[in-house]
Design a protein around this motif. Structure first.
Motif, PDB file in Angstrom:
ATOM      1  N   GLN A 176      -3.035   6.282  16.572  1.00 27.62           N
ATOM      2  CA  GLN A 176      -3.009   4.804  16.658  1.00 27.62           C
ATOM      3  C   GLN A 176      -3.045   4.332  15.132  1.00 27.62           C
ATOM      4  O   GLN A 176      -3.664   3.101  14.809  1.00 27.62           O
ATOM      5  N   ILE A 177      -2.781   5.204  13.988  1.00 34.31           N
ATOM      6  CA  ILE A 177      -2.753   4.761  12.505  1.00 34.31           C
ATOM      7  C   ILE A 177      -1.316   4.101  12.172  1.00 34.31           C
ATOM      8  O   ILE A 177      -0.399   5.073  12.351  1.00 34.31           O
ATOM      9  N   GLY A 178      -1.443   2.926  11.751  1.00 43.64           N
ATOM     10  CA  GLY A 178      -0.053   2.519  11.371  1.00 43.64           C
ATOM     11  C   GLY A 178       0.948   2.172  12.325  1.00 43.64           C
ATOM     12  O   GLY A 178       1.946   2.895  12.298  1.00 43.64           O
ATOM     13  N   LYS A 179       0.392   1.630  13.371  1.00 44.90           N
ATOM     14  CA  LYS A 179       1.226   1.370  14.561  1.00 44.90           C
ATOM     15  C   LYS A 179       2.461   0.505  14.166  1.00 44.90           C
ATOM     16  O   LYS A 179       3.683   0.754  14.592  1.00 44.90           O
ATOM     17  N   ASP A 180       2.307  -0.467  13.179  1.00 41.62           N
ATOM     18  CA  ASP A 180       3.464  -1.140  12.760  1.00 41.62           C
ATOM     19  C   ASP A 180       3.779  -0.866  11.278  1.00 41.62           C
ATOM     20  O   ASP A 180       4.559   0.125  11.073  1.00 41.62           O
ATOM     21  N   ILE A 181       3.157  -1.337  10.190  1.00 38.41           N
ATOM     22  CA  ILE A 181       3.321  -0.960   8.866  1.00 38.41           C
ATOM     23  C   ILE A 181       1.967  -0.427   8.572  1.00 38.41           C
ATOM     24  O   ILE A 181       0.938  -1.274   8.504  1.00 38.41           O
ATOM     25  N   PRO A 182       1.789   0.785   7.830  1.00 33.34           N
ATOM     26  CA  PRO A 182       0.556   0.914   7.465  1.00 33.34           C
ATOM     27  C   PRO A 182      -0.170   0.071   6.262  1.00 33.34           C
ATOM     28  O   PRO A 182       0.793  -0.263   5.391  1.00 33.34           O
ATOM     29  N   THR A 183      -1.389  -0.001   6.292  1.00 33.19           N
ATOM     30  CA  THR A 183      -2.031  -0.793   5.508  1.00 33.19           C
ATOM     31  C   THR A 183      -3.024   0.179   4.685  1.00 33.19           C
ATOM     32  O   THR A 183      -3.394   1.242   5.032  1.00 33.19           O
ATOM     33  N   ALA A 185      -6.052  -0.684   4.534  1.00 35.88           N
ATOM     34  CA  ALA A 185      -7.162  -0.562   5.479  1.00 35.88           C
ATOM     35  C   ALA A 185      -7.212   0.584   6.024  1.00 35.88           C
ATOM     36  O   ALA A 185      -8.438   1.255   6.401  1.00 35.88           O
ATOM     37  N   ASP A 186      -5.905   1.000   6.911  1.00 35.35           N
ATOM     38  CA  ASP A 186      -5.944   2.071   7.880  1.00 35.35           C
ATOM     39  C   ASP A 186      -6.168   3.325   6.815  1.00 35.35           C
ATOM     40  O   ASP A 186      -6.797   4.307   7.246  1.00 35.35           O
ATOM     41  N   ALA A 187      -5.713   3.585   5.478  1.00 37.31           N
ATOM     42  CA  ALA A 187      -5.775   4.677   4.820  1.00 37.31           C
ATOM     43  C   ALA A 187      -7.219   4.968   4.293  1.00 37.31           C
ATOM     44  O   ALA A 187      -7.940   5.811   4.178  1.00 37.31           O
ATOM     45  N   ALA A 188      -7.801   3.732   3.963  1.00 43.05           N
ATOM     46  CA  ALA A 188      -9.476   3.674   3.504  1.00 43.05           C
ATOM     47  C   ALA A 188     -10.237   4.079   4.624  1.00 43.05           C
ATOM     48  O   ALA A 188     -11.325   4.867   4.475  1.00 43.05           O
ATOM     49  N   SER A 189      -9.915   3.739   6.128  1.00 33.41           N
ATOM     50  CA  SER A 189     -10.692   4.084   7.168  1.00 33.41           C
ATOM     51  C   SER A 189     -10.324   5.695   7.608  1.00 33.41           C
ATOM     52  O   SER A 189     -11.653   6.394   7.670  1.00 33.41           O
ATOM     53  N   LEU A 254      -8.562   9.416  -2.834  1.00 37.56           N
ATOM     54  CA  LEU A 254      -7.852  10.115  -1.569  1.00 37.56           C
ATOM     55  C   LEU A 254      -7.385   8.976  -0.620  1.00 37.56           C
ATOM     56  O   LEU A 254      -6.295   9.236  -0.075  1.00 37.56           O
ATOM     57  N   ALA A 255      -7.884   7.907  -0.627  1.00 37.94           N
ATOM     58  CA  ALA A 255      -7.292   6.627  -0.037  1.00 37.94           C
ATOM     59  C   ALA A 255      -6.219   6.325  -0.456  1.00 37.94           C
ATOM     60  O   ALA A 255      -5.350   5.773   0.295  1.00 37.94           O
ATOM     61  N   ASN A 256      -5.873   6.206  -1.785  1.00 38.48           N
ATOM     62  CA  ASN A 256      -4.797   5.633  -2.631  1.00 38.48           C
ATOM     63  C   ASN A 256      -3.497   6.714  -2.196  1.00 38.48           C
ATOM     64  O   ASN A 256      -2.376   6.341  -1.698  1.00 38.48           O
ATOM     65  N   ALA A 257      -3.804   8.126  -2.309  1.00 34.98           N
ATOM     66  CA  ALA A 257      -2.725   9.092  -1.778  1.00 34.98           C
ATOM     67  C   ALA A 257      -2.443   9.024  -0.348  1.00 34.98           C
ATOM     68  O   ALA A 257      -1.284   9.109  -0.054  1.00 34.98           O
ATOM     69  N   ILE A 258      -3.426   8.618   0.443  1.00 33.06           N
ATOM     70  CA  ILE A 258      -3.060   8.742   2.099  1.00 33.06           C
ATOM     71  C   ILE A 258      -2.225   7.301   2.003  1.00 33.06           C
ATOM     72  O   ILE A 258      -1.085   7.615   2.917  1.00 33.06           O
ATOM     73  N   TYR A 259      -2.645   6.312   1.484  1.00 34.99           N
ATOM     74  CA  TYR A 259      -1.751   5.317   1.742  1.00 34.99           C
ATOM     75  C   TYR A 259      -0.502   5.094   1.156  1.00 34.99           C
ATOM     76  O   TYR A 259       0.668   4.936   2.025  1.00 34.99           O
ATOM     77  N   ALA A 260      -0.248   5.773   0.026  1.00 28.34           N
ATOM     78  CA  ALA A 260       1.202   5.940  -0.322  1.00 28.34           C
ATOM     79  C   ALA A 260       2.068   7.112   0.431  1.00 28.34           C
ATOM     80  O   ALA A 260       3.099   6.643   0.786  1.00 28.34           O
ATOM     81  N   ALA A 261       1.438   8.158   0.954  1.00 25.41           N
ATOM     82  CA  ALA A 261       2.139   8.802   1.862  1.00 25.41           C
ATOM     83  C   ALA A 261       2.373   8.348   3.343  1.00 25.41           C
ATOM     84  O   ALA A 261       3.224   8.396   4.025  1.00 25.41           O
ATOM     85  N   LEU A 262       1.461   7.600   3.954  1.00 26.47           N
ATOM     86  CA  LEU A 262       1.605   6.621   5.011  1.00 26.47           C
ATOM     87  C   LEU A 262       2.626   6.019   4.841  1.00 26.47           C
ATOM     88  O   LEU A 262       3.741   5.978   5.846  1.00 26.47           O
ATOM     89  N   THR A 263       3.047   5.045   3.785  1.00 31.93           N
ATOM     90  CA  THR A 263       3.861   4.222   3.874  1.00 31.93           C
ATOM     91  C   THR A 263       5.346   4.748   3.684  1.00 31.93           C
ATOM     92  O   THR A 263       6.427   4.359   4.359  1.00 31.93           O
ATOM     93  N   GLU A 264       5.296   5.998   2.970  1.00 32.37           N
ATOM     94  CA  GLU A 264       6.744   6.647   2.960  1.00 32.37           C
ATOM     95  C   GLU A 264       7.183   7.588   4.064  1.00 32.37           C
ATOM     96  O   GLU A 264       8.262   7.440   4.676  1.00 32.37           O
ATOM     97  N   SER A 265       6.027   8.042   4.908  1.00 35.78           N
ATOM     98  CA  SER A 265       6.441   8.708   6.173  1.00 35.78           C
ATOM     99  C   SER A 265       6.911   7.626   7.104  1.00 35.78           C
ATOM    100  O   SER A 265       7.848   7.991   7.843  1.00 35.78           O
ATOM    101  N   HIS A 266       6.231   6.394   7.222  1.00 36.00           N
ATOM    102  CA  HIS A 266       6.807   5.433   8.079  1.00 36.00           C
ATOM    103  C   HIS A 266       8.370   4.804   7.908  1.00 36.00           C
ATOM    104  O   HIS A 266       8.897   4.987   8.680  1.00 36.00           O
ATOM    105  N   ALA A 267       8.618   4.813   6.551  1.00 38.31           N
ATOM    106  CA  ALA A 267       9.901   4.868   6.201  1.00 38.31           C
ATOM    107  C   ALA A 267      10.974   5.626   6.670  1.00 38.31           C
ATOM    108  O   ALA A 267      12.137   5.500   7.188  1.00 38.31           O
ATOM    109  N   CYS A 268      10.403   6.886   6.345  1.00 37.35           N
ATOM    110  CA  CYS A 268      11.210   8.127   7.101  1.00 37.35           C
ATOM    111  C   CYS A 268      11.159   8.219   8.389  1.00 37.35           C
ATOM    112  O   CYS A 268      12.774   8.284   8.810  1.00 37.35           O
TER     113      CYS A 268
END
Length: 317
Positions: A176-183, A185-189, A254-268
């Motif tokens: 349930q991480i990034g159900k719509d668009i990752p934020t 806050a999701d990466a920080a958690s 680590l939170a920055n990198a996770i957020y960047a990877a989450l957004t790119e994976s979501h676009a893919c």
């Protein structure tokens, strides 16, 4: 007894009129046509929804890349010759399917990284626009990677695929991480839970899907150094930093990198889902054409048989 039953069934099938068989076949084809048309409507709708979400996901991805570029600038000046054998692998996928082989590609790349495969696809795609640390080329494919390295999985799809072979490596799993668009806050958690879980690591290797274009993607890796690795780097030794500062910097990076990877994976994921639904709609259209042709031929054959029966009866009179 069984032979008699088989013979009786065969005789019963032979005594069924040809018109009845044709009507049954036509009815089955008609029902199948109806179901395939309904499936095509669903896939077309999902394609439209995925296309709309893809535009939003690409905007979020551009924002996420800014965080990744900031990370790359930090780690560019924090190189160290000391090896980092203790690696934490963070696998990023999602909980949703119907998007092609996007999750299996990440799972396969994770298995190769943990099995010390020199020809891993992570080696060729490590330098991404997110600012991957150049040392990831050597680290993910070298013999220093421990097969028992801890693994953190984001998303149920890759979790179910990796559970059969890497169940003993799992430390933390997320859904349930990034159900719509990752934020952020999701990466920080996610980063906060990883730090509080007590997993010891010198660097974290994030395995995700790299966005190439609207129709293509590939597995990639991005390495983020841990607290101890930052302390051992030559650039940080030049300054008198407090322990809390280095710890906070490691968690924030680590939170920055996770957020960047989450957004790119979501676009893919959205791009792959749109392409998968487009292909499904095309396949449904081809199946509809084939079934419609079969239905027309069967209907013409049934009409021809009825005409033959009428003409034969009229001739007999």
């Amino acid at each position: 007894m069984f032979a008699r039953q088989a013979v009786s069934r065969a005789v019963a099938q032979r005594t069924v009129p040809g018109d009845a068989r044709n009507m049954a076949t036509l009815r089955e084809i008609e029902l199948r046509l109806k179901s395939v048309r309904n499936i095509q409507k669903i896939t077309n709708s999902m394609k439209v929804v995925a296309s709309t979400k893809l535009a939003k996901a690409q905007k979020a991805m551009q924002t996420g890349k800014e965080y990744g570029i900031a990370n790359s600038e930090i780690f560019q000046h924090s190189t160290s010759d000391k090896p980092t054998p203790n690696k934490l692998f963070i696998v990023i996928s999602s909980d949703k399917g119907l998007c092609g082989g996007i999750h299996s590609g990440v799972s396969k790349a994770t298995r190769k990284a943990l099995s010390n495969a020199d020809d891993s696809p992570l080696v060729t795609s490590a330098k991404s626009d997110l600012g991957t640390d150049p040392s990831v080329n050597a680290s993910t494919s070298s013999k220093e990677v421990d097969p028992q390295s801890p693994v953190v999985v984001i998303g149920d799809k890759s979790k179910s695929q990796l559970m059969r072979t890497l169940n003993q490596n799992f430390r933390v799993t997320f859904n349930q991480i990034g159900k719509d668009i990752p934020t952020f806050a999701d990466a920080a958690s996610v980063a906060d839970i990883i730090v509080k879980s007590g997993v010891k690591y010198d660097s974290a290797v994030i395995i995700y899907n790299r966005f190439l274009s609207a129709i293509s993607y590939e597995p990639a890796a991005m390495e983020v150094k841990g607290e101890e690795a930052l302390k051992e780097s030559d650039a940080f030794k030049a300054y008198e930093n407090e322990d809390d500062v280095t710890k906070d910097l490691a968690e924030f990076s680590l939170a920055n990198a996770i957020y960047a990877a989450l957004t790119e994976s979501h676009a893919c994921e959205q791009s792959s889902r749109r392409n998968a639904m487009d292909n499904a709609s095309k396949n449904a259209g081809e199946m509809i054409n084939t079934l419609q042709l079969q239905y027309n031929r069967g209907r013409q054959a049934a009409i021809t048989n009825e005409l033959v029966d009428i003409i034969t009866g009229a001739s007999a009179l």
